[in-house]
Design an enzyme around this catalytic site. Structure first.
Site, PDB file in Angstrom:
ATOM      1  N   ASN A  11       5.698  -9.272   3.788  1.00 24.22           N
ATOM      2  CA  ASN A  11       4.570  -8.452   3.317  1.00 24.22           C
ATOM      3  C   ASN A  11       5.122  -7.461   2.291  1.00 24.22           C
ATOM      4  O   ASN A  11       5.724  -6.460   2.657  1.00 24.22           O
ATOM      5  CB  ASN A  11       3.951  -7.715   4.522  1.00 24.22           C
ATOM      6  N   TRP A  12       4.895  -7.787   1.028  1.00 25.42           N
ATOM      7  CA  TRP A  12       5.470  -6.948  -0.035  1.00 25.42           C
ATOM      8  C   TRP A  12       4.696  -5.663  -0.287  1.00 25.42           C
ATOM      9  O   TRP A  12       5.132  -4.806  -1.030  1.00 25.42           O
ATOM     10  CB  TRP A  12       5.564  -7.764  -1.331  1.00 25.42           C
ATOM     11  N   LYS A  13       3.499  -5.566   0.296  1.00 27.90           N
ATOM     12  CA  LYS A  13       2.646  -4.379   0.072  1.00 27.90           C
ATOM     13  C   LYS A  13       2.506  -4.111  -1.428  1.00 27.90           C
ATOM     14  O   LYS A  13       2.450  -5.065  -2.197  1.00 27.90           O
ATOM     15  CB  LYS A  13       3.207  -3.170   0.838  1.00 27.90           C
ATOM     16  N   HIS A  99      -4.430  -5.115   8.618  1.00 26.93           N
ATOM     17  CA  HIS A  99      -3.179  -4.342   8.604  1.00 26.93           C
ATOM     18  C   HIS A  99      -3.509  -2.869   8.836  1.00 26.93           C
ATOM     19  O   HIS A  99      -4.512  -2.368   8.329  1.00 26.93           O
ATOM     20  CB  HIS A  99      -2.449  -4.531   7.270  1.00 26.93           C
ATOM     21  N   GLU A 101      -2.443  -0.265   7.605  1.00 22.58           N
ATOM     22  CA  GLU A 101      -2.601   0.552   6.388  1.00 22.58           C
ATOM     23  C   GLU A 101      -4.001   0.384   5.815  1.00 22.58           C
ATOM     24  O   GLU A 101      -4.513   1.285   5.142  1.00 22.58           O
ATOM     25  CB  GLU A 101      -1.504   0.179   5.371  1.00 22.58           C
ATOM     26  N   GLY A 174       7.551   0.836   9.204  1.00 28.24           N
ATOM     27  CA  GLY A 174       8.264   1.637   8.217  1.00 28.24           C
ATOM     28  C   GLY A 174       8.997   2.845   8.784  1.00 28.24           C
ATOM     29  O   GLY A 174       9.424   3.723   8.042  1.00 28.24           O
ATOM     30  N   SER A 207       9.321  -2.532  11.250  1.00 30.58           N
ATOM     31  CA  SER A 207      10.747  -2.178  11.124  1.00 30.58           C
ATOM     32  C   SER A 207      11.717  -3.283  11.521  1.00 30.58           C
ATOM     33  O   SER A 207      12.818  -2.992  11.999  1.00 30.58           O
ATOM     34  CB  SER A 207      11.061  -0.903  11.920  1.00 30.58           C
ATOM     35  N   GLY A 228       8.081  -6.125   6.365  1.00 29.93           N
ATOM     36  CA  GLY A 228       7.693  -5.361   5.182  1.00 29.93           C
ATOM     37  C   GLY A 228       8.913  -5.039   4.342  1.00 29.93           C
ATOM     38  O   GLY A 228       9.421  -5.875   3.582  1.00 29.93           O
ATOM     39  N   GLY A 229       9.430  -3.825   4.508  1.00 29.24           N
ATOM     40  CA  GLY A 229      10.540  -3.306   3.695  1.00 29.24           C
ATOM     41  C   GLY A 229      11.660  -4.300   3.439  1.00 29.24           C
ATOM     42  O   GLY A 229      12.027  -4.546   2.276  1.00 29.24           O
TER      43      GLY A 229
HETATM   44  P1  PGA Z   1       7.977  -2.748   7.845  1.00 31.58           P
HETATM   45  O1  PGA Z   1       6.454  -3.194   7.577  1.00 31.58           O
HETATM   46  O2  PGA Z   1       8.761  -3.986   8.130  1.00 31.58           O
HETATM   47  O3  PGA Z   1       8.395  -2.090   6.548  1.00 31.58           O
HETATM   48  O4  PGA Z   1       7.951  -1.802   8.983  1.00 31.58           O
HETATM   49  C1  PGA Z   1       5.856  -4.195   8.336  1.00 31.58           C
HETATM   50  C2  PGA Z   1       4.403  -4.311   7.962  1.00 31.58           C
HETATM   51  O5  PGA Z   1       3.771  -3.289   7.633  1.00 31.58           O
HETATM   52  O6  PGA Z   1       3.834  -5.414   7.981  1.00 31.58           O
END
Ligand code: PGA
Length: 246
Positions: A11-13, A99, A101, A174, A207, A228-229
């Site tokens: 997930n590159w956001k 998600h 967010e 995150g 994370s 994500g990250g």
């Molecule tokens: P993260 O994000 O790995 O940076 O915690 C995961 C996500 O939001 O899907």
């Protein structure tokens, strides 16, 4: 050590430009040599990169998804919005919905349910994110929240074979924090238990990194990870995949 078929979803956001796609060359060659029948890699870049990324991974086992969509199927006067059919046309096969967010900026279970229905109709598979906030966790409401999210988001949905669930505790996204392993296992099993279709895959997200994957991979009922990250760095992403199988 696992031998299971696992999903690794990036997930590159709000990250990445055309040049960033060069970094995928490593992942493409890795997928060709190492991963044939064992894993499914799915990249969910921002809308702007779906078309180019789909072209880039054509003829590979890697697939592409979007990170959200509008619930309407029809073209409409909705400035700035993109619907599931439009995503399908440019090469997306999946879409992340619910998600946290996006939940924070107004996506409620009822709206997510509409988005899921519209996405399935357009022929996309859905990666549905669920998870409790820190406040809900501290009030021991995790199970209630998960059940509520699943039942409301999936209400009236018959094609559950096209759904993947990603359990992402909001407080783990995150932050570098992950749940206690026994709690995580219990929550994944709890989710699997609520789902009517027992073959639905349940992933973990929040994370995930090269250090904690050593522990996370020991949780047997997990069917993969939403990352994500650390998915933005191809080396880290590949290392996470490799470590899952070592
Ligand atoms: P993260 O994000 O790995 O940076 O915690 C995961 C996500 O939001 O899907």
């Amino acid at each position: 050590m696992t031998n299971k078929y696992m999903y690794f979803i990036a997930n590159w956001k709000m990250y990445g430009g055309i040049k960033t796609l060069d970094s995928l060359n490593k992942v493409i060659s890795f997928s060709k040599t190492h991963t044939k029948n064992k894993i499914k890699i799915i990249y969910c870049p921002p809308f702007t990169l779906i078309s180019s990324l789909s072209q880039k991974v054509k003829n590979t086992s890697i697939e592409v998804g979007a990170q959200n969509c509008h619930e309407s199927q029809k073209y409409a006067s909705l400035t700035g919005q993109i619907n599931s059919s439009m995503l399908k046309q440019v090469g997306a096969k999946f879409v992340i919905l619910g998600h946290s967010e996006n939940r924070q900026t107004g996506d409620k279970n009822k709206l997510i349910n509409k988005k899921i229905k519209s996405s399935l109709k357009a022929g996309l598979k859905v990666i549905l994110c669920i998870g409790e906030s820190l406040r809900e966790k501290s009030k021991n409401k995790t199970k209630k929240i998960l059940k509520n999210q699943i039942n409301n988001c999936l209400s009236g949905i018959k094609k559950s074979s096209k759904i993947i669930i990603a359990y992402e505790p909001v407080w783990a996204i995150g932050t570098g924090l992950i749940p206690k392993l026994d709690n995580l296992k219990k929550n994944i099993l709890f989710i699997k238990n609520i789902l009517k279709n027992k073959s639905v895959k349940v992933l973990y997200g929040g994370s995930v990194n090269i250090q904690n994957i050593k522990d996370l991979k020991k949780i047997d009922p997990i069917d993969g990870f939403l990352i994500g990250g650390d998915s933005r760095d191809s080396k880290k992403f590949i290392d996470i995949i490799k470590k899952t199988y070592i």
